[in-house]
Design an enzyme around this catalytic site. Structure first.
Site, PDB file in Angstrom:
ATOM      1  N   GLU A  23      37.624  30.464  46.927  1.00 35.01           N
ATOM      2  CA  GLU A  23      39.086  30.589  46.962  1.00 35.01           C
ATOM      3  C   GLU A  23      39.628  31.093  48.287  1.00 35.01           C
ATOM      4  O   GLU A  23      40.677  30.648  48.741  1.00 35.01           O
ATOM      5  CB  GLU A  23      39.556  31.508  45.830  1.00 35.01           C
ATOM      6  CG  GLU A  23      39.495  30.850  44.468  1.00 35.01           C
ATOM      7  CD  GLU A  23      39.958  31.772  43.357  1.00 35.01           C
ATOM      8  OE1 GLU A  23      41.101  32.243  43.423  1.00 35.01           O
ATOM      9  OE2 GLU A  23      39.176  32.020  42.433  1.00 35.01           O
ATOM     10  N   ASP A  96      36.644  32.343  41.705  1.00 37.14           N
ATOM     11  CA  ASP A  96      36.458  33.645  41.059  1.00 37.14           C
ATOM     12  C   ASP A  96      36.024  33.504  39.600  1.00 37.14           C
ATOM     13  O   ASP A  96      36.418  32.555  38.911  1.00 37.14           O
ATOM     14  CB  ASP A  96      37.755  34.455  41.129  1.00 37.14           C
ATOM     15  CG  ASP A  96      38.008  35.023  42.519  1.00 37.14           C
ATOM     16  OD1 ASP A  96      37.094  34.953  43.359  1.00 37.14           O
ATOM     17  OD2 ASP A  96      39.117  35.537  42.765  1.00 37.14           O
ATOM     18  N   ASP A  98      36.812  34.235  36.527  1.00 38.66           N
ATOM     19  CA  ASP A  98      37.746  34.582  35.459  1.00 38.66           C
ATOM     20  C   ASP A  98      38.540  33.338  35.077  1.00 38.66           C
ATOM     21  O   ASP A  98      38.251  32.235  35.552  1.00 38.66           O
ATOM     22  CB  ASP A  98      38.671  35.726  35.887  1.00 38.66           C
ATOM     23  CG  ASP A  98      39.479  35.399  37.139  1.00 38.66           C
ATOM     24  OD1 ASP A  98      39.463  34.234  37.585  1.00 38.66           O
ATOM     25  OD2 ASP A  98      40.132  36.311  37.673  1.00 38.66           O
ATOM     26  N   GLU A 100      41.606  32.333  35.801  1.00 42.13           N
ATOM     27  CA  GLU A 100      42.279  31.673  36.924  1.00 42.13           C
ATOM     28  C   GLU A 100      41.268  30.937  37.793  1.00 42.13           C
ATOM     29  O   GLU A 100      41.506  29.809  38.226  1.00 42.13           O
ATOM     30  CB  GLU A 100      43.043  32.705  37.772  1.00 42.13           C
ATOM     31  CG  GLU A 100      44.274  33.277  37.106  1.00 42.13           C
ATOM     32  CD  GLU A 100      45.345  32.233  36.843  1.00 42.13           C
ATOM     33  OE1 GLU A 100      45.554  31.336  37.684  1.00 42.13           O
ATOM     34  OE2 GLU A 100      45.984  32.311  35.774  1.00 42.13           O
ATOM     35  N   TYR A 311      33.065  42.227  40.681  1.00 39.53           N
ATOM     36  CA  TYR A 311      34.350  41.564  40.478  1.00 39.53           C
ATOM     37  C   TYR A 311      35.376  42.525  39.891  1.00 39.53           C
ATOM     38  O   TYR A 311      35.069  43.335  39.023  1.00 39.53           O
ATOM     39  CB  TYR A 311      34.186  40.344  39.576  1.00 39.53           C
ATOM     40  CG  TYR A 311      35.401  39.466  39.602  1.00 39.53           C
ATOM     41  CD1 TYR A 311      35.904  38.978  40.808  1.00 39.53           C
ATOM     42  CD2 TYR A 311      36.088  39.149  38.438  1.00 39.53           C
ATOM     43  CE1 TYR A 311      37.037  38.189  40.848  1.00 39.53           C
ATOM     44  CE2 TYR A 311      37.213  38.350  38.468  1.00 39.53           C
ATOM     45  CZ  TYR A 311      37.689  37.882  39.675  1.00 39.53           C
ATOM     46  OH  TYR A 311      38.821  37.107  39.711  1.00 39.53           O
ATOM     47  N   ARG A 313      38.311  42.048  38.226  1.00 39.87           N
ATOM     48  CA  ARG A 313      39.113  41.792  37.018  1.00 39.87           C
ATOM     49  C   ARG A 313      38.182  41.773  35.812  1.00 39.87           C
ATOM     50  O   ARG A 313      37.503  40.795  35.553  1.00 39.87           O
ATOM     51  CB  ARG A 313      39.890  40.479  37.145  1.00 39.87           C
ATOM     52  CG  ARG A 313      40.960  40.551  38.230  1.00 39.87           C
ATOM     53  CD  ARG A 313      41.763  39.265  38.352  1.00 39.87           C
ATOM     54  NE  ARG A 313      42.771  39.394  39.388  1.00 39.87           N
ATOM     55  CZ  ARG A 313      42.580  39.113  40.673  1.00 39.87           C
ATOM     56  NH1 ARG A 313      41.397  38.674  41.076  1.00 39.87           N
ATOM     57  NH2 ARG A 313      43.546  39.265  41.551  1.00 39.87           N
ATOM     58  N   HIS A 356      31.507  39.922  32.526  1.00 40.48           N
ATOM     59  CA  HIS A 356      31.568  40.704  33.761  1.00 40.48           C
ATOM     60  C   HIS A 356      31.251  42.160  33.463  1.00 40.48           C
ATOM     61  O   HIS A 356      31.641  42.700  32.437  1.00 40.48           O
ATOM     62  CB  HIS A 356      32.959  40.615  34.380  1.00 40.48           C
ATOM     63  CG  HIS A 356      33.426  39.212  34.570  1.00 40.48           C
ATOM     64  ND1 HIS A 356      32.629  38.235  35.111  1.00 40.48           N
ATOM     65  CD2 HIS A 356      34.609  38.625  34.280  1.00 40.48           C
ATOM     66  CE1 HIS A 356      33.309  37.093  35.147  1.00 40.48           C
ATOM     67  NE2 HIS A 356      34.506  37.300  34.647  1.00 40.48           N
TER      68      HIS A 356
END
Length: 695
Positions: A23, A96, A98, A100, A311, A313, A356
């Site tokens: 990203e 990433d 997650d 998104e 990570y 989130r 995670h």
């Protein structure tokens, strides 16, 4: 020569490089160094395909089908990605880990012609050399459950935002917005303000006796004839103190008990946001931005480019066995075997992000002090917080000796409390916020007579509930199951940007505009602002991810009642007029009173005779710095697009302007003003572009 299928119906030579798409450019640089010359690592720079901004972008008649388009301004980037993909031997999507990130990979697969069910997706929970290389060996298919969960949220938020916001424009003023989670958060803040206004303070008095036995200590009056005592008036306070003066103080009982305090679990996203707010005074957006930098990679002297944290989130407090073992070795070597423990933390509620781990250092041996020279001031503070919290979470509990003395004077009972540390345990590296030092009570024995040095009464009043800070609002949202960790920062930012809340010191206070919008929402869209409804919707959206629930079914169930509310509101809501605040000044053009109005970019001063008189001027916010050209005040201003800058109050005669905030200090090299420009190694820089002075 072998060939590897990379795109539907196409094979390319294995001699070409493997393409990895992440990203962010900084993440691409870090991962590129780990993977070497056989790989080409490029960045999508976030989303590349989304719903259009100019219209709803959802075909309601076709079962809420999203109408995705390439994001404006990313045409050249998409061409470059397609060009790189055409000549690659393999393509891996490493966005990433997650919702998104999964959705971005799905959109990339669509644009590049990849089969989302093929093993094209890799993910890194931490960006370290070993982790990245191991992840590249385990590609998987795109998780369509995650993608659908993201689509459901995106579509619901678009339906609410794009259909309620125009109503607010018509009924209140342009530029306003409503949101599925934002509106529930605003109601929480407004409800607290109503509680504060309705609060009726009650007077009470605290009576304290001060004694000395080797050291000074205090005891507070708590009982009368064995019952809890509340002193409500000065007359009552004075009467009790007079009665106490006639009697004597005797120790009636002494209790001792060992208290064990366990360490805190490592950070989740929300607990990190709360603690960074409380300890470092970071807002949620700042915390997440800095954490992202630490995750993506920093060039640490002697170790090269490496991601410093896992990570950022996550809802989980789980820690991998490998990380726990490394922490145990580090703690034993640096603090001693007595400080080691075998702590395992369980998640309190259903956790959809348990893939995670908790937020922790990627390598516990990289201490904050070792990394300090490679970090900005903010990066160092946040890394030190994350590192110390994690290390403490793997340490032994602290032990205290609690001592309580009961002291009597006739029918009145006093209590004196003390605590002494027996073993500091995890507190050696991480103490609770607002922690107090030991308060040691001297040795006292039952029957012992004490002489009071003083007996005093202090008046106080019960206090209303406190306004929310960003940290306490995040805690409330989490407890009420509203939103998710990734949404907390944008929620608070949006409420501030829309001028629905203002900040008084660190507290969030609803503005008149915020209360008007909340009242309209409460009267017409009860479900949207209802905390229980919003929390229930979060559970349904989680079911899309973990139980394969049809995301369009969730949207259909929501949209039926919502569309009826929308139709009714348009006819029921009249035009709402916000009260202008008088300034006490009069218009120099027409003589009518000048008032404070609120526009898209904040408050400004305008003539109350609008629209006949259109005289306006900005509200001046002084910086305390004088213009070096004319000597007038440098003030904060906003451009037509809302960007903050600093200019001379003598404009248009004097056009001195700065994009960074000037300070009252001149450059020793050229004499120009210095400006705030915080970087890794410097706090200030010269405002003269031709001068390179920093300090």
């Amino acid at each position: 020569m072998s060939t590897t299928s990379t795109k539907a119906g196409k094979s390319t030579s294995g001699d070409n490089k493997t393409l990895v798409i992440v990203e962010s450019p900084s993440k691409a640089r870090t991962i590129g160094k780990y993977l070497g010359s056989r790989y080409k690592v490029v960045a999508s720079v976030g989303h590349i395909r989304d719903l259009p901004k100019s219209k709803l972008g959802i075909d309601i008649e076709k079962d809420f089908e999203p109408q995705y388009i390439p994001i404006r301004g990313k045409g050249d980037l998409i061409k470059d990605l397609k060009k790189e993909a055409a000549k690659a031997s393999k393509i891996y999507l490493a966005t990433d880990p997650d919702r998104e990130g999964e959705a971005i990979s799905w959109h990339l697969a669509y644009l590049l012609g990849l089969d989302p069910k093929s093993p094209c997706r890799v993910e890194f929970n931490e960006i370290t050399k070993n982790t990245v290389k191991e992840a590249m060996k385990k590609p998987r298919a795109i998780d369509l459950g995650l993608v659908d969960a993201q689509q459901a949220r995106r579509v619901l938020d678009r339906l609410v935002g794009y259909q309620i916001s125009p109503l607010l424009w018509r009924k209140i003023r342009k530029g306003l917005s409503a949101g599925r989670v934002q509106s529930a958060a605003l109601k929480i803040i407004c409800d607290r303000e109503k509680e504060i206004r309705a609060f009726d303070p009650k007077e009470y008095w605290t009576i304290t006796a001060t004694f000395r036995k080797g050291r000074k200590f205090q005891a507070k009056l708590t009982e009368y004839k064995g019952e809890k005592l509340t002193v409500s008036t000065k007359e009552e306070n004075d009467r009790i103190i007079a009665e106490l003066g006639k009697g004597g103080f005797v120790v009636s009982d002494v209790k001792e008990k060992e208290r064990i305090v366990k360490p805190f679990p490592p950070f989740t996203t929300s607990s990190l946001q709360q603690e960074a707010g409380n300890r470092l005074n970071f807002n949620t957006r700042r915390t997440m931005m800095i954490a992202q930098q630490l995750y993506e990679g920093v060039d640490v002297k002697g170790r090269g480019s490496t991601g410093l944290i896992t990570y950022l989130r996550t809802d989980s407090v789980r820690v991998s066995d490998v990380a726990r073992s490394a922490a145990k070795d580090f703690i034993g070597a640096n603090y001693g075997p007595a400080y080691t423990a075998n702590n395992v933390y369980a998640n309190k509620k259903k956790d959809i992000q348990d893939a995670h781990e908790a937020i922790r250092p990627a390598d516990v041996t990289i201490t904050p002090e070792e990394a300090k020279a490679s970090l900005t001031s903010d990066q160092y503070k946040l890394y030190a917080l994350i590192w110390s919290r994690f290390v403490a979470s793997q340490m032994a509990a602290a032990r205290f000796n609690n001592r309580q003395a009961l002291i009597e004077n006739g029918d009145y009972g006093f209590r004196a409390n003390g605590a002494e540390t027996l073993f500091d345990g995890f507190r050696k590296v991480y103490k609770p916020f607002n922690d107090e030092d030991d308060k040691i009570l001297p040795e006292l024995v039952p029957g012992e007579t004490l002489k009071a040095e003083s007996v005093t009464g202090e008046q106080a009043f019960t206090q209303p509930p406190a306004r929310y800070t960003e940290a306490s609002l995040v805690r409330e949202l989490e407890e009420k199951n509203i939103g998710r960790p990734s949404t907390y920062a944008p929620i608070v930012s949006t409420l501030s940007e829309r001028k629905y809340v203002s900040r008084e010191k660190r507290a969030l206070k609803p503005t008149e505009l915020g209360e008007v919008v909340n009242e309209l929402m409460e009267e017409n869209f009860k479900d949207i602002v209802d905390v229980n409804f919003t929390a229930g919707m979060e559970d349904k959206l989680d079911d899309v991810e973990v139980h394969d629930r049809d995301w369009k079914e969730v949207v259909r169930d929501f949209y039926g009642p919502f569309s009826e509310e929308l139709k009714a509101a348009d006819g029921n809501v009249g035009r709402v007029r916000l009260e202008d605040k008088p300034t006490g000044e009069f218009c120099e053009i027409c003589g009518k009173p000048m008032v404070i109005k609120t526009g898209r970019f904040g408050e400004f001063i305008a003539c109350s005779g609008y629209p006949e008189c259109r005289n306006t001027r900005p509200i001046v916010q002084k910086t305390g710095v004088k213009c070096p050209k004319c000597g007038k005040d440098i003030v904060a201003r906003r451009s037509k697009k809302g960007r903050l800058f600093y200019g001379c109050s003598g404009y248009p005669k004097c056009r001195e302007v700065y994009w960074n905030k000037p300070v009252d200090k001149k450059c020793p090299k050229c004499g120009s003003l210095l400006v705030e420009k915080k970087t890794k190694n410097h706090e200030y820089a010269c405002s003269n572009e031709e001068c390179n002075y920093t300090e």
